[in-house]
Design a protein around this motif. Sequence first.
Motif, PDB file in Angstrom:
ATOM      1  N   GLU A 172      41.434  26.519  33.917  1.00  0.00           N
ATOM      2  CA  GLU A 172      40.941  26.916  32.362  1.00  0.00           C
ATOM      3  C   GLU A 172      40.578  26.080  32.172  1.00  0.00           C
ATOM      4  N   LYS A 173      40.813  24.664  31.777  1.00  0.00           N
ATOM      5  CA  LYS A 173      40.473  23.479  30.951  1.00  0.00           C
ATOM      6  C   LYS A 173      39.073  23.601  31.483  1.00  0.00           C
ATOM      7  N   ARG A 174      38.471  23.258  33.137  1.00  0.00           N
ATOM      8  CA  ARG A 174      37.683  22.747  33.843  1.00  0.00           C
ATOM      9  C   ARG A 174      36.569  23.931  33.994  1.00  0.00           C
ATOM     10  N   ARG A 175      36.933  24.884  34.149  1.00  0.00           N
ATOM     11  CA  ARG A 175      36.098  26.245  34.356  1.00  0.00           C
ATOM     12  C   ARG A 175      36.070  25.518  35.817  1.00  0.00           C
ATOM     13  N   SER A 176      36.630  25.528  36.502  1.00  0.00           N
ATOM     14  CA  SER A 176      36.381  25.281  38.213  1.00  0.00           C
ATOM     15  C   SER A 176      36.083  26.952  38.852  1.00  0.00           C
ATOM     16  N   SER A 177      35.280  26.753  39.672  1.00  0.00           N
ATOM     17  CA  SER A 177      35.253  27.823  40.840  1.00  0.00           C
ATOM     18  C   SER A 177      35.890  27.786  41.697  1.00  0.00           C
ATOM     19  N   ILE A 178      37.064  28.755  41.749  1.00  0.00           N
ATOM     20  CA  ILE A 178      37.554  28.688  43.336  1.00  0.00           C
ATOM     21  C   ILE A 178      37.828  30.029  43.583  1.00  0.00           C
ATOM     22  N   LEU A 179      37.698  29.432  45.579  1.00  0.00           N
ATOM     23  CA  LEU A 179      38.697  30.572  46.196  1.00  0.00           C
ATOM     24  C   LEU A 179      40.043  30.573  46.973  1.00  0.00           C
ATOM     25  N   PHE A 180      40.317  31.478  46.607  1.00  0.00           N
ATOM     26  CA  PHE A 180      41.755  30.350  47.165  1.00  0.00           C
ATOM     27  C   PHE A 180      42.467  32.197  48.106  1.00  0.00           C
ATOM     28  N   VAL A 181      43.459  31.360  48.726  1.00  0.00           N
ATOM     29  CA  VAL A 181      43.567  32.497  50.170  1.00  0.00           C
ATOM     30  C   VAL A 181      45.255  32.292  50.073  1.00  0.00           C
ATOM     31  N   THR A 182      45.756  33.446  50.082  1.00  0.00           N
ATOM     32  CA  THR A 182      47.193  33.600  50.055  1.00  0.00           C
ATOM     33  C   THR A 182      47.483  34.639  50.850  1.00  0.00           C
ATOM     34  N   HIS A 183      48.496  34.813  51.286  1.00  0.00           N
ATOM     35  CA  HIS A 183      49.135  36.157  51.614  1.00  0.00           C
ATOM     36  C   HIS A 183      49.649  36.700  50.632  1.00  0.00           C
ATOM     37  N   SER A 184      50.238  36.354  49.427  1.00  0.00           N
ATOM     38  CA  SER A 184      51.224  36.729  48.969  1.00  0.00           C
ATOM     39  C   SER A 184      51.111  37.544  47.302  1.00  0.00           C
ATOM     40  N   ILE A 185      50.999  38.612  46.872  1.00  0.00           N
ATOM     41  CA  ILE A 185      50.206  39.484  46.334  1.00  0.00           C
ATOM     42  C   ILE A 185      50.969  38.609  44.770  1.00  0.00           C
ATOM     43  N   ASP A 186      52.297  38.816  44.802  1.00  0.00           N
ATOM     44  CA  ASP A 186      52.519  38.264  43.563  1.00  0.00           C
ATOM     45  C   ASP A 186      51.538  37.138  43.058  1.00  0.00           C
ATOM     46  N   GLU A 187      51.395  35.910  44.270  1.00  0.00           N
ATOM     47  CA  GLU A 187      50.658  35.044  44.282  1.00  0.00           C
ATOM     48  C   GLU A 187      48.640  35.514  43.396  1.00  0.00           C
ATOM     49  N   ALA A 188      48.593  36.646  44.486  1.00  0.00           N
ATOM     50  CA  ALA A 188      47.126  36.712  43.378  1.00  0.00           C
ATOM     51  C   ALA A 188      47.209  37.214  42.429  1.00  0.00           C
ATOM     52  N   LEU A 189      48.231  37.958  42.132  1.00  0.00           N
ATOM     53  CA  LEU A 189      48.372  38.602  41.046  1.00  0.00           C
ATOM     54  C   LEU A 189      48.196  38.305  40.087  1.00  0.00           C
ATOM     55  N   LEU A 190      49.117  36.558  39.950  1.00  0.00           N
ATOM     56  CA  LEU A 190      49.863  36.104  39.093  1.00  0.00           C
ATOM     57  C   LEU A 190      47.510  35.176  38.688  1.00  0.00           C
ATOM     58  N   LEU A 191      46.963  34.908  39.656  1.00  0.00           N
ATOM     59  CA  LEU A 191      46.152  33.162  39.394  1.00  0.00           C
ATOM     60  C   LEU A 191      44.802  33.973  39.531  1.00  0.00           C
ATOM     61  N   GLY A 192      44.447  35.062  40.472  1.00  0.00           N
ATOM     62  CA  GLY A 192      43.801  35.431  40.384  1.00  0.00           C
ATOM     63  C   GLY A 192      42.796  36.816  39.193  1.00  0.00           C
ATOM     64  N   HIS A 193      41.320  36.357  39.360  1.00  0.00           N
ATOM     65  CA  HIS A 193      40.243  37.220  37.967  1.00  0.00           C
ATOM     66  C   HIS A 193      39.877  38.491  38.781  1.00  0.00           C
ATOM     67  N   LYS A 194      40.130  38.388  40.317  1.00  0.00           N
ATOM     68  CA  LYS A 194      39.546  38.658  41.445  1.00  0.00           C
ATOM     69  C   LYS A 194      40.017  38.675  42.285  1.00  0.00           C
ATOM     70  N   ILE A 195      40.547  39.376  43.291  1.00  0.00           N
ATOM     71  CA  ILE A 195      41.426  39.771  44.151  1.00  0.00           C
ATOM     72  C   ILE A 195      40.492  40.387  45.138  1.00  0.00           C
ATOM     73  N   VAL A 196      40.309  39.639  46.237  1.00  0.00           N
ATOM     74  CA  VAL A 196      40.047  40.904  47.486  1.00  0.00           C
ATOM     75  C   VAL A 196      40.534  41.145  48.912  1.00  0.00           C
ATOM     76  N   ILE A 197      41.252  41.963  49.103  1.00  0.00           N
ATOM     77  CA  ILE A 197      42.092  42.301  49.927  1.00  0.00           C
ATOM     78  C   ILE A 197      41.285  42.222  51.241  1.00  0.00           C
ATOM     79  N   ILE A 198      41.300  41.797  52.163  1.00  0.00           N
ATOM     80  CA  ILE A 198      40.710  41.627  54.280  1.00  0.00           C
ATOM     81  C   ILE A 198      41.735  42.919  54.796  1.00  0.00           C
ATOM     82  N   GLU A 199      41.542  43.549  55.213  1.00  0.00           N
ATOM     83  CA  GLU A 199      42.243  43.906  56.803  1.00  0.00           C
ATOM     84  C   GLU A 199      41.630  45.125  57.490  1.00  0.00           C
ATOM     85  N   GLU A 200      41.437  44.401  58.729  1.00  0.00           N
ATOM     86  CA  GLU A 200      41.294  44.600  60.121  1.00  0.00           C
ATOM     87  C   GLU A 200      39.460  43.893  59.922  1.00  0.00           C
ATOM     88  N   GLY A 201      39.153  43.081  59.348  1.00  0.00           N
ATOM     89  CA  GLY A 201      37.593  42.212  59.765  1.00  0.00           C
ATOM     90  C   GLY A 201      37.002  43.243  58.408  1.00  0.00           C
TER      91      GLY A 201
END
Length: 225
Positions: A172-201
Amino acid sequence: MAGIKLVDIHKEYLVEDRRIQVLKGISLEIPENQITVILGRSGCGKTTLLRLTGGLEQADSGEILHGDSHRTAFVFQEPRLMPWLNVWGNVTFGLNRHEQDRDRTKDIIAAVGLNGFEKAYPSQLSGGMQQRAAIARALAYRPSFIMMDEPFAALDYFTREQMQKELQRVQEKRRSSILFVTHSIDEALLLGHKIVIIEEGLVKAYMRFQSREGSGICWRNGLFI
Ligand SMILES: Nc1ncnc2c1ncn2[C@@H]1O[C@H](COP(=O)(O)OP(=O)(O)OP(=O)(O)O)[C@@H](O)[C@H]1O
Ligand SMILES: [Mg+2]
């Protein structure tokens, strides 16, 4: 264009005689100044997608369009620091002489909570501190995008929670642009401005939040809901 745009990305691997189709036509917009989270089960192709987007690997087909500046930094699951360099040396590693700036480096080290540890070597730091040094190194590189591949997965619950909050604060301070990979739903909901769910390619669904408190739009199977 700002951010990164992926258009119809395909990627397969040949293992022995078997073709593994990992990505089967991924199209995606990754905005700048935000955290975009790639979420999906183990083996669904998250790391592959991150590596392609960051230019570490080539797609078989499709296009990856970058904005004006195309300078990416990576943070992996393990810190991957240079053991013979102290925190300062690690954070400024990869910068040439003209790019090094004492005050800026100090600010970044302070932003990840490591002030006072500039002279410490990786072996003298805890796992969480090492990972913070790796994040500082990524920030110091002045990247247009930071690619993070499950950067907190190896940390214990409490350190992970603390690191997630710190990442949020620094972003928030540096307005960094981040692409963040996780398999944790909690982490995704906490951090993501946008969440993209990948399934079967493929992109199965995505959510975009107008605010961290939750209002936003959700797309699933071709429909906005
Ligand atoms: N260099 C490679 N050579 C062959 N197959 C690969 C290679 N890299 C990835 N794969 C295959 O691609 C698929 C996706 O792997 P990837 O590492 O992208 O998954 P992931 O979603 O990051 O999984 P995890 O959550 O476990 O890290 C797997 O089936 C894997 O075996
Ligand atoms: Mg992975």
